[in-house]
Design a protein around this motif. Sequence first.
Motif, PDB file in Angstrom:
ATOM      1  N   THR A  10       0.623  -1.065  -0.313  1.00  0.00           N
ATOM      2  CA  THR A  10       0.101  -0.372  -0.325  1.00  0.00           C
ATOM      3  C   THR A  10       0.604   1.505   0.112  1.00  0.00           C
ATOM      4  O   THR A  10       0.638   2.499  -0.895  1.00  0.00           O
ATOM      5  CB  THR A  10      -0.826  -0.087   1.238  1.00  0.00           C
ATOM      6  OG1 THR A  10      -1.741  -1.140   1.284  1.00  0.00           O
ATOM      7  CG2 THR A  10      -2.078   0.987   1.614  1.00  0.00           C
ATOM      8  N   ALA A  54       1.448   4.280  -3.175  1.00  0.00           N
ATOM      9  CA  ALA A  54       0.940   6.144  -2.569  1.00  0.00           C
ATOM     10  C   ALA A  54       2.804   6.675  -3.340  1.00  0.00           C
ATOM     11  O   ALA A  54       2.488   7.786  -2.387  1.00  0.00           O
ATOM     12  CB  ALA A  54       0.694   5.895  -1.729  1.00  0.00           C
ATOM     13  N   SER A  62      -7.484   1.092   9.374  1.00  0.00           N
ATOM     14  CA  SER A  62      -8.225   1.226   8.226  1.00  0.00           C
ATOM     15  C   SER A  62      -7.139   1.655   7.037  1.00  0.00           C
ATOM     16  O   SER A  62      -5.969   2.238   7.649  1.00  0.00           O
ATOM     17  CB  SER A  62      -9.125   2.378   8.086  1.00  0.00           C
ATOM     18  OG  SER A  62      -9.417   2.996   6.496  1.00  0.00           O
ATOM     19  N   LEU A  63      -6.835   1.033   6.024  1.00  0.00           N
ATOM     20  CA  LEU A  63      -5.468   1.673   5.377  1.00  0.00           C
ATOM     21  C   LEU A  63      -5.535   3.344   5.016  1.00  0.00           C
ATOM     22  O   LEU A  63      -4.800   3.766   5.127  1.00  0.00           O
ATOM     23  CB  LEU A  63      -5.459   0.584   3.579  1.00  0.00           C
ATOM     24  CG  LEU A  63      -4.840  -0.832   4.121  1.00  0.00           C
ATOM     25  CD1 LEU A  63      -5.295  -1.960   2.627  1.00  0.00           C
ATOM     26  CD2 LEU A  63      -3.991  -1.134   4.568  1.00  0.00           C
ATOM     27  N   GLU A  64      -6.542   3.074   4.602  1.00  0.00           N
ATOM     28  CA  GLU A  64      -6.925   4.972   3.638  1.00  0.00           C
ATOM     29  C   GLU A  64      -6.412   5.601   4.888  1.00  0.00           C
ATOM     30  O   GLU A  64      -6.198   6.548   4.674  1.00  0.00           O
ATOM     31  CB  GLU A  64      -8.726   4.450   3.418  1.00  0.00           C
ATOM     32  CG  GLU A  64      -8.539   6.263   3.046  1.00  0.00           C
ATOM     33  CD  GLU A  64      -9.430   6.361   2.890  1.00  0.00           C
ATOM     34  OE1 GLU A  64     -10.696   7.669   2.159  1.00  0.00           O
ATOM     35  OE2 GLU A  64     -10.242   5.229   1.757  1.00  0.00           O
ATOM     36  N   ASN A  65      -7.426   5.111   6.420  1.00  0.00           N
ATOM     37  CA  ASN A  65      -6.585   5.818   7.479  1.00  0.00           C
ATOM     38  C   ASN A  65      -4.588   6.011   7.833  1.00  0.00           C
ATOM     39  O   ASN A  65      -4.415   7.432   8.205  1.00  0.00           O
ATOM     40  CB  ASN A  65      -7.818   5.512   8.057  1.00  0.00           C
ATOM     41  CG  ASN A  65      -9.018   5.888   8.621  1.00  0.00           C
ATOM     42  OD1 ASN A  65      -9.479   6.650   7.457  1.00  0.00           O
ATOM     43  ND2 ASN A  65      -9.694   6.017   9.058  1.00  0.00           N
ATOM     44  N   VAL A  84      -2.438   5.722   5.461  1.00  0.00           N
ATOM     45  CA  VAL A  84      -2.110   6.341   4.640  1.00  0.00           C
ATOM     46  C   VAL A  84      -2.533   7.916   4.964  1.00  0.00           C
ATOM     47  O   VAL A  84      -1.851   8.887   4.836  1.00  0.00           O
ATOM     48  CB  VAL A  84      -2.615   5.758   3.066  1.00  0.00           C
ATOM     49  CG1 VAL A  84      -1.699   7.070   1.842  1.00  0.00           C
ATOM     50  CG2 VAL A  84      -1.526   4.438   3.201  1.00  0.00           C
ATOM     51  N   THR A  85      -3.331   8.080   5.042  1.00  0.00           N
ATOM     52  CA  THR A  85      -3.979   9.711   4.994  1.00  0.00           C
ATOM     53  C   THR A  85      -2.992  10.485   5.911  1.00  0.00           C
ATOM     54  O   THR A  85      -2.201  11.557   5.981  1.00  0.00           O
ATOM     55  CB  THR A  85      -5.590   9.765   5.404  1.00  0.00           C
ATOM     56  OG1 THR A  85      -5.944   9.266   4.158  1.00  0.00           O
ATOM     57  CG2 THR A  85      -5.345  11.240   5.464  1.00  0.00           C
ATOM     58  N   ARG A  86      -3.081   9.684   7.388  1.00  0.00           N
ATOM     59  CA  ARG A  86      -2.245   9.710   9.036  1.00  0.00           C
ATOM     60  C   ARG A  86      -0.654  10.426   8.164  1.00  0.00           C
ATOM     61  O   ARG A  86      -0.263  11.211   8.640  1.00  0.00           O
ATOM     62  CB  ARG A  86      -2.345   9.016  10.068  1.00  0.00           C
ATOM     63  CG  ARG A  86      -0.943   9.761  10.529  1.00  0.00           C
ATOM     64  CD  ARG A  86      -2.824  10.852  11.501  1.00  0.00           C
ATOM     65  NE  ARG A  86      -1.939  11.107  12.717  1.00  0.00           N
ATOM     66  CZ  ARG A  86      -1.590  12.649  12.999  1.00  0.00           C
ATOM     67  NH1 ARG A  86      -2.128  13.321  11.862  1.00  0.00           N
ATOM     68  NH2 ARG A  86      -0.389  13.178  14.424  1.00  0.00           N
ATOM     69  N   ARG A 102       1.267  10.609   5.128  1.00  0.00           N
ATOM     70  CA  ARG A 102       0.709  11.766   4.737  1.00  0.00           C
ATOM     71  C   ARG A 102       0.894  13.083   5.465  1.00  0.00           C
ATOM     72  O   ARG A 102       1.739  13.937   5.170  1.00  0.00           O
ATOM     73  CB  ARG A 102      -0.021  11.856   3.198  1.00  0.00           C
ATOM     74  CG  ARG A 102       0.021  10.998   1.935  1.00  0.00           C
ATOM     75  CD  ARG A 102      -0.496  10.864   1.321  1.00  0.00           C
ATOM     76  NE  ARG A 102      -0.094   9.964   0.148  1.00  0.00           N
ATOM     77  CZ  ARG A 102      -1.188   9.219  -0.419  1.00  0.00           C
ATOM     78  NH1 ARG A 102      -2.475   9.452  -0.624  1.00  0.00           N
ATOM     79  NH2 ARG A 102      -0.742   8.822  -1.696  1.00  0.00           N
TER      80      ARG A 102
END
Length: 116
Positions: free
Chosen positions: A38, A42, A102-105, A107-109, A111
């Motif tokens: 992931t 990204a 959550s993978l999305e959370n 990666v967002t964190r 970034r």
Amino acid sequence: MPPNPPVPVPAAVPPVPAPARVLVVDDEQDVRELLTETFRLAGFAVTAVGTGVAALNTAYAETPDLVVLDVRLPDFDGADVARILRDAGREVPVVLLPKPFSLENVVTRVREILAA
């Protein structure tokens, strides 16, 4: 014979910044591989390890920009690894992974932290 036309000088191309280096630490191989892939997709450079000792050795050798760290490891608590790094003068940001996550959370964190 006509003179050669002037050759245009190419504009300076700015260097491509190196991707941020993320150290992924999780003792579960499937989770570690999922996070690694992931983060690579990204755009991050990723090193992944499965223990607290390996995390510390890798952090000292490679100097990551950020560490994504499982809370429970077989040899150390994730918070202990973060404290040892900080006590050793390694001011690397750490994201502790709750379970489930959550993978999305995540990666967002990551970034957000690296952009700050």
